[in-house]
Design a protein around this motif. Structure first.
Motif, PDB file in Angstrom:
ATOM      1  N   GLY A   1      12.788  15.530   5.725  1.00 41.73           N
ATOM      2  CA  GLY A   1      12.626  16.892   5.209  1.00 41.73           C
ATOM      3  C   GLY A   1      12.907  17.945   6.261  1.00 41.73           C
ATOM      4  N   LEU A   2      12.437  17.701   7.466  1.00 41.84           N
ATOM      5  CA  LEU A   2      12.680  18.632   8.567  1.00 41.84           C
ATOM      6  C   LEU A   2      14.170  18.737   8.875  1.00 41.84           C
ATOM      7  CD1 LEU A   2      11.189  20.269  10.921  1.00 41.84           C
ATOM      8  CD2 LEU A   2      11.650  18.242  12.281  1.00 41.84           C
ATOM      9  N   CYS A   3      14.841  17.578   8.948  1.00 41.15           N
ATOM     10  CA  CYS A   3      16.256  17.552   9.344  1.00 41.15           C
ATOM     11  C   CYS A   3      17.193  18.067   8.256  1.00 41.15           C
ATOM     12  CB  CYS A   3      16.661  16.140   9.737  1.00 41.15           C
ATOM     13  SG  CYS A   3      15.896  15.593  11.271  1.00 41.15           S
ATOM     14  N   PHE A   4      16.842  17.879   7.001  1.00 43.03           N
ATOM     15  CA  PHE A   4      17.746  18.273   5.930  1.00 43.03           C
ATOM     16  C   PHE A   4      17.386  19.590   5.272  1.00 43.03           C
ATOM     17  CE2 PHE A   4      18.767  13.761   6.108  1.00 43.03           C
ATOM     18  CZ  PHE A   4      20.138  13.824   6.077  1.00 43.03           C
ATOM     19  N   LEU A   5      16.157  20.078   5.438  1.00 48.04           N
ATOM     20  CA  LEU A   5      15.755  21.320   4.782  1.00 48.04           C
ATOM     21  C   LEU A   5      15.351  22.416   5.763  1.00 48.04           C
ATOM     22  CD1 LEU A   5      13.651  19.816   1.860  1.00 48.04           C
ATOM     23  CD2 LEU A   5      15.984  20.687   1.771  1.00 48.04           C
ATOM     24  N   VAL A   6      14.442  22.109   6.662  1.00 44.73           N
ATOM     25  CA  VAL A   6      13.854  23.143   7.515  1.00 44.73           C
ATOM     26  C   VAL A   6      14.842  23.642   8.569  1.00 44.73           C
ATOM     27  CG1 VAL A   6      12.003  23.643   9.141  1.00 44.73           C
ATOM     28  CG2 VAL A   6      11.536  22.279   7.105  1.00 44.73           C
ATOM     29  N   ILE A   7      15.429  22.743   9.333  1.00 44.77           N
ATOM     30  CA  ILE A   7      16.325  23.167  10.412  1.00 44.77           C
ATOM     31  C   ILE A   7      17.590  23.834   9.867  1.00 44.77           C
ATOM     32  CG2 ILE A   7      17.738  22.343  12.338  1.00 44.77           C
ATOM     33  CD1 ILE A   7      15.458  20.394  12.972  1.00 44.77           C
ATOM     34  N   PRO A   8      18.293  23.255   8.866  1.00 47.16           N
ATOM     35  CA  PRO A   8      19.451  23.980   8.318  1.00 47.16           C
ATOM     36  C   PRO A   8      19.062  25.293   7.645  1.00 47.16           C
ATOM     37  CG  PRO A   8      19.589  21.679   7.710  1.00 47.16           C
ATOM     38  CD  PRO A   8      18.240  21.894   8.325  1.00 47.16           C
ATOM     39  N   GLY A   9      17.900  25.320   7.009  1.00 46.16           N
ATOM     40  CA  GLY A   9      17.439  26.572   6.399  1.00 46.16           C
ATOM     41  C   GLY A   9      17.173  27.645   7.432  1.00 46.16           C
ATOM     42  N   ALA A  10      16.596  27.254   8.565  1.00 45.05           N
ATOM     43  CA  ALA A  10      16.348  28.224   9.635  1.00 45.05           C
ATOM     44  C   ALA A  10      17.655  28.750  10.219  1.00 45.05           C
ATOM     45  CB  ALA A  10      15.497  27.589  10.726  1.00 45.05           C
ATOM     46  N   VAL A  11      18.640  27.867  10.377  1.00 48.05           N
ATOM     47  CA  VAL A  11      19.936  28.311  10.898  1.00 48.05           C
ATOM     48  C   VAL A  11      20.630  29.228   9.901  1.00 48.05           C
ATOM     49  CG1 VAL A  11      22.248  27.504  11.567  1.00 48.05           C
ATOM     50  CG2 VAL A  11      20.222  26.322  12.410  1.00 48.05           C
ATOM     51  N   TYR A  12      20.498  28.928   8.619  1.00 46.99           N
ATOM     52  CA  TYR A  12      21.130  29.747   7.584  1.00 46.99           C
ATOM     53  C   TYR A  12      20.449  31.106   7.444  1.00 46.99           C
ATOM     54  CZ  TYR A  12      22.820  31.204   3.022  1.00 46.99           C
ATOM     55  OH  TYR A  12      23.373  31.920   1.990  1.00 46.99           O
ATOM     56  N   LEU A  13      19.112  31.116   7.448  1.00 45.35           N
ATOM     57  CA  LEU A  13      18.390  32.366   7.222  1.00 45.35           C
ATOM     58  C   LEU A  13      18.325  33.247   8.465  1.00 45.35           C
ATOM     59  CD1 LEU A  13      15.465  31.033   5.022  1.00 45.35           C
ATOM     60  CD2 LEU A  13      17.482  32.314   4.283  1.00 45.35           C
ATOM     61  N   VAL A  14      18.265  32.656   9.644  1.00 47.96           N
ATOM     62  CA  VAL A  14      18.180  33.422  10.890  1.00 47.96           C
ATOM     63  C   VAL A  14      19.270  32.910  11.830  1.00 47.96           C
ATOM     64  CG1 VAL A  14      16.635  34.227  12.710  1.00 47.96           C
ATOM     65  CG2 VAL A  14      15.672  33.479  10.551  1.00 47.96           C
ATOM     66  N   PRO A  15      20.539  33.298  11.595  1.00 47.57           N
ATOM     67  CA  PRO A  15      21.621  32.768  12.433  1.00 47.57           C
ATOM     68  C   PRO A  15      21.567  33.243  13.882  1.00 47.57           C
ATOM     69  CG  PRO A  15      22.468  34.340  10.838  1.00 47.57           C
ATOM     70  CD  PRO A  15      21.025  34.145  10.541  1.00 47.57           C
ATOM     71  N   SER A  16      20.844  34.296  14.140  1.00 51.58           N
ATOM     72  CA  SER A  16      20.758  34.784  15.518  1.00 51.58           C
ATOM     73  C   SER A  16      19.644  34.103  16.305  1.00 51.58           C
ATOM     74  CB  SER A  16      20.529  36.297  15.518  1.00 51.58           C
ATOM     75  OG  SER A  16      19.296  36.597  14.898  1.00 51.58           O
TER      76      SER A  16
ATOM     77  N   GLU B   1       0.805  -1.215   0.000  1.00 49.19           N
ATOM     78  CA  GLU B   1       0.000   0.000   0.000  1.00 49.19           C
ATOM     79  C   GLU B   1       0.837   1.263   0.000  1.00 49.19           C
ATOM     80  OE1 GLU B   1      -2.719  -0.189   3.223  1.00 49.19           O
ATOM     81  OE2 GLU B   1      -3.517  -2.127   2.628  1.00 49.19           O
ATOM     82  N   GLY B   2       2.128   1.167  -0.202  1.00 49.36           N
ATOM     83  CA  GLY B   2       2.983   2.336  -0.203  1.00 49.36           C
ATOM     84  C   GLY B   2       3.753   2.452   1.093  1.00 49.36           C
ATOM     85  N   PHE B   3       4.069   3.671   1.464  1.00 52.06           N
ATOM     86  CA  PHE B   3       4.889   3.910   2.644  1.00 52.06           C
ATOM     87  C   PHE B   3       4.175   3.567   3.939  1.00 52.06           C
ATOM     88  CE2 PHE B   3       7.653   7.375   0.609  1.00 52.06           C
ATOM     89  CZ  PHE B   3       8.540   6.425   0.173  1.00 52.06           C
ATOM     90  N   GLY B   4       2.909   3.828   4.014  1.00 53.41           N
ATOM     91  CA  GLY B   4       2.194   3.679   5.272  1.00 53.41           C
ATOM     92  C   GLY B   4       2.415   4.917   6.133  1.00 53.41           C
ATOM     93  N   ARG B   5       1.806   4.903   7.283  1.00 54.82           N
ATOM     94  CA  ARG B   5       1.884   6.070   8.169  1.00 54.82           C
ATOM     95  C   ARG B   5       3.307   6.285   8.668  1.00 54.82           C
ATOM     96  NH1 ARG B   5       1.490   6.527  13.733  1.00 54.82           N
ATOM     97  NH2 ARG B   5       1.011   4.324  13.895  1.00 54.82           N
ATOM     98  N   ARG B   6       3.997   5.236   9.061  1.00 52.81           N
ATOM     99  CA  ARG B   6       5.354   5.370   9.601  1.00 52.81           C
ATOM    100  C   ARG B   6       6.339   5.823   8.537  1.00 52.81           C
ATOM    101  NH1 ARG B   6       5.914   2.272  14.721  1.00 52.81           N
ATOM    102  NH2 ARG B   6       3.850   1.508  15.174  1.00 52.81           N
ATOM    103  N   GLY B   7       6.148   5.368   7.313  1.00 47.35           N
ATOM    104  CA  GLY B   7       7.019   5.807   6.224  1.00 47.35           C
ATOM    105  C   GLY B   7       6.879   7.290   5.934  1.00 47.35           C
ATOM    106  N   TRP B   8       5.660   7.792   5.939  1.00 44.88           N
ATOM    107  CA  TRP B   8       5.459   9.220   5.687  1.00 44.88           C
ATOM    108  C   TRP B   8       5.971  10.077   6.850  1.00 44.88           C
ATOM    109  CZ3 TRP B   8       5.309  10.901   1.155  1.00 44.88           C
ATOM    110  CH2 TRP B   8       4.708  10.176   0.129  1.00 44.88           C
ATOM    111  N   ILE B   9       5.884   9.555   8.069  1.00 46.10           N
ATOM    112  CA  ILE B   9       6.477  10.286   9.196  1.00 46.10           C
ATOM    113  C   ILE B   9       7.989  10.366   9.016  1.00 46.10           C
ATOM    114  CG2 ILE B   9       6.930  10.165  11.684  1.00 46.10           C
ATOM    115  CD1 ILE B   9       4.071   9.070  12.002  1.00 46.10           C
ATOM    116  N   LEU B  10       8.600   9.273   8.571  1.00 48.48           N
ATOM    117  CA  LEU B  10      10.041   9.264   8.312  1.00 48.48           C
ATOM    118  C   LEU B  10      10.406  10.252   7.212  1.00 48.48           C
ATOM    119  CD1 LEU B  10      12.822   8.055   8.886  1.00 48.48           C
ATOM    120  CD2 LEU B  10      12.274   6.268   7.237  1.00 48.48           C
ATOM    121  N   VAL B  11       9.618  10.316   6.149  1.00 46.68           N
ATOM    122  CA  VAL B  11       9.872  11.283   5.072  1.00 46.68           C
ATOM    123  C   VAL B  11       9.763  12.712   5.602  1.00 46.68           C
ATOM    124  CG1 VAL B  11       8.954  12.188   2.894  1.00 46.68           C
ATOM    125  CG2 VAL B  11       9.221   9.740   3.204  1.00 46.68           C
ATOM    126  N   GLY B  12       8.780  12.970   6.452  1.00 43.75           N
ATOM    127  CA  GLY B  12       8.629  14.299   7.030  1.00 43.75           C
ATOM    128  C   GLY B  12       9.804  14.688   7.909  1.00 43.75           C
TER     129      GLY B  12
END
Length: 113
Positions: free
Chosen positions: A58-73, A44-55
């Protein structure tokens, strides 16, 4: 017979499920008639746990480094000293990603979805 044309007897091509006479699995049917693992459920695809892992990826590789880069203070605004922030900020996403990956993998090996 010319050298640039080939027949079925000239070359060997493996076709799964096809016998020497050309019948699929000797039944006279097509490849669609073969059912492998008919009693297994359809994936049936990823399932609920797979989509949580994908999220979390994304959070660890895009959102958090992007926040540190854009707002270093940002850590200074939270009251963290610079050296503590540079040690803790990479550790938190790595810890989160590791925990969620182990959680989703143990569920996948148990058969949960």
């Amino acid at each position: 017979m010319s050298s640039d044309t080939t027949t079925r007897d000239d070359t060997y091509v493996h076709r799964p499920g096809e016998s020497d006479t050309g019948d699929t699995a000797g039944t006279g049917g097509s490849d669609r008639d073969i059912t492998v693992g008919a009693n297994e459920p359809e994936p049936e695809g990823f399932g609920r746990r797979g989509w949580i892992l994908v999220g979390v990826v994304g959070l660890c590789f895009l959102v958090i480094p992007g926040a540190v880069y854009l707002v270093p203070s940002l850590p200074a605004m939270a009251g963290l000293p610079y050296i503590a922030a540079m040690l803790a900020l990479p550790m938190l996403p790595a810890l989160l990603l590791g925990l969620v990956a182990v959680w989703s993998m143990t569920a996948a090996t148990r058969g949960d979805s």
